[in-house]
Design a protein around this motif. Structure first.
Motif, PDB file in Angstrom:
ATOM      1  N   ALA A   1       0.566  -5.684  11.017  1.00 14.69           N
ATOM      2  CA  ALA A   1       0.393  -5.920   9.585  1.00 14.69           C
ATOM      3  C   ALA A   1       1.261  -4.947   8.791  1.00 14.69           C
ATOM      4  CB  ALA A   1      -1.080  -5.735   9.198  1.00 14.69           C
ATOM      5  N   GLU A   2       1.693  -5.376   7.590  1.00 12.55           N
ATOM      6  CA  GLU A   2       2.489  -4.523   6.719  1.00 12.55           C
ATOM      7  C   GLU A   2       1.592  -3.824   5.697  1.00 12.55           C
ATOM      8  OE1 GLU A   2       5.628  -6.766   4.915  1.00 12.55           O
ATOM      9  OE2 GLU A   2       6.855  -6.635   6.712  1.00 12.55           O
ATOM     10  N   TYR A   3       1.961  -2.591   5.358  1.00  9.91           N
ATOM     11  CA  TYR A   3       1.151  -1.786   4.448  1.00  9.91           C
ATOM     12  C   TYR A   3       2.038  -1.068   3.431  1.00  9.91           C
ATOM     13  CZ  TYR A   3      -2.623  -2.516   7.730  1.00  9.91           C
ATOM     14  OH  TYR A   3      -3.568  -3.096   8.538  1.00  9.91           O
TER      15      TYR A   3
ATOM     16  N   LEU B   1      -6.005   0.647  11.013  1.00 11.29           N
ATOM     17  CA  LEU B   1      -5.191  -0.447  10.490  1.00 11.29           C
ATOM     18  C   LEU B   1      -5.243  -1.656  11.421  1.00 11.29           C
ATOM     19  CD1 LEU B   1      -2.052   1.626   9.435  1.00 11.29           C
ATOM     20  CD2 LEU B   1      -4.144   1.175   8.136  1.00 11.29           C
TER      21      LEU B   1
ATOM     22  N   SER C   1      -2.620   0.716   1.482  1.00  8.93           N
ATOM     23  CA  SER C   1      -3.144  -0.543   0.950  1.00  8.93           C
ATOM     24  C   SER C   1      -2.318  -1.712   1.475  1.00  8.93           C
ATOM     25  CB  SER C   1      -3.073  -0.512  -0.583  1.00  8.93           C
ATOM     26  OG  SER C   1      -3.516  -1.726  -1.133  1.00  8.93           O
ATOM     27  N   THR C   2      -2.886  -2.889   1.390  1.00  6.72           N
ATOM     28  CA  THR C   2      -2.134  -4.095   1.763  1.00  6.72           C
ATOM     29  C   THR C   2      -1.362  -4.654   0.573  1.00  6.72           C
ATOM     30  OG1 THR C   2      -4.093  -5.424   1.329  1.00  6.72           O
ATOM     31  CG2 THR C   2      -3.702  -4.763   3.624  1.00  6.72           C
ATOM     32  N   THR C   3      -1.598  -4.099  -0.631  1.00 10.87           N
ATOM     33  CA  THR C   3      -0.894  -4.568  -1.832  1.00 10.87           C
ATOM     34  C   THR C   3      -0.197  -3.408  -2.531  1.00 10.87           C
ATOM     35  OG1 THR C   3      -2.761  -4.222  -3.322  1.00 10.87           O
ATOM     36  CG2 THR C   3      -2.648  -6.356  -2.195  1.00 10.87           C
TER      37      THR C   3
ATOM     38  N   ARG D   1       4.573  -0.653   9.343  1.00 11.07           N
ATOM     39  CA  ARG D   1       4.001  -1.817   9.988  1.00 11.07           C
ATOM     40  C   ARG D   1       3.344  -1.335  11.261  1.00 11.07           C
ATOM     41  NH1 ARG D   1       5.291  -7.209   9.293  1.00 11.07           N
ATOM     42  NH2 ARG D   1       4.428  -8.507  10.921  1.00 11.07           N
TER      43      ARG D   1
END
Length: 146
Positions: free
Chosen positions: A115-117, A111, A80-82, A138
């Motif tokens: 981006a960070e996950y 992905l 998830s991104t959060t 990432r």
């Protein structure tokens, strides 16, 4: 015929209910937390990252299997991104095989680049620690953007 008092009736009912509920509680407690070795990530690509865990409730157990039973176990994974995992960008299931000491390697694809996950696993009714807030996986930047 002896008369049954209300106190005897209530206490007998509570004892019976406790005897019925006890096996459920014991059964749940019988499966120890399997993520004692934690989780890890690495090998980032522009659209994927590798996630890893090993199920081992007793990592130093002499059997070499970390205290796991001689059976394969289904492990679910989520990305998830959060940190709340409210919306997933990738997820799936994989089998932690006894023959592989219940280790799991997952290539989480689809992905976005750079981006960070956050990621986590679920097995045997237990949820692993999240792959954050420490080092998060990432994805790598797109080719030619370095």
């Amino acid at each position: 015929m002896k008369r049954l008092s209300r106190r005897t009736f209530v206490l007998s009912g509570l004892a019976t209910a406790g005897a019925v509920a006890l096996p459920l509680t014991s059964a749940q407690a019988a499966i120890p937390f399997p993520f004692k070795l934690g989780v890890a990530s690495g090998e980032p690509a522009a659209d994927s990252v590798v996630l890893w865990t090993r199920l081992a409730p007793s990592p130093l157990n002499a059997d070499g299997q970390g205290g796991m039973a001689n059976a394969d176990v289904t492990v679910d994974w989520q990305v998830s991104t959060t940190d709340t995992f409210a919306s997933l960008v990738a997820s799936g299931s994989v089998t932690a095989r006894y023959a592989d000491a219940h280790s799991v390697h997952v290539v989480a694809g689809g992905l976005a680049p750079d981006a960070e996950y956050y990621y986590r696993f679920r097995a045997q009714g237990h949820l692993s620690p999240s792959g954050a807030p420490g080092p998060r996986p990432r994805s790598a930047p797109s080719a030619g953007t370095w």
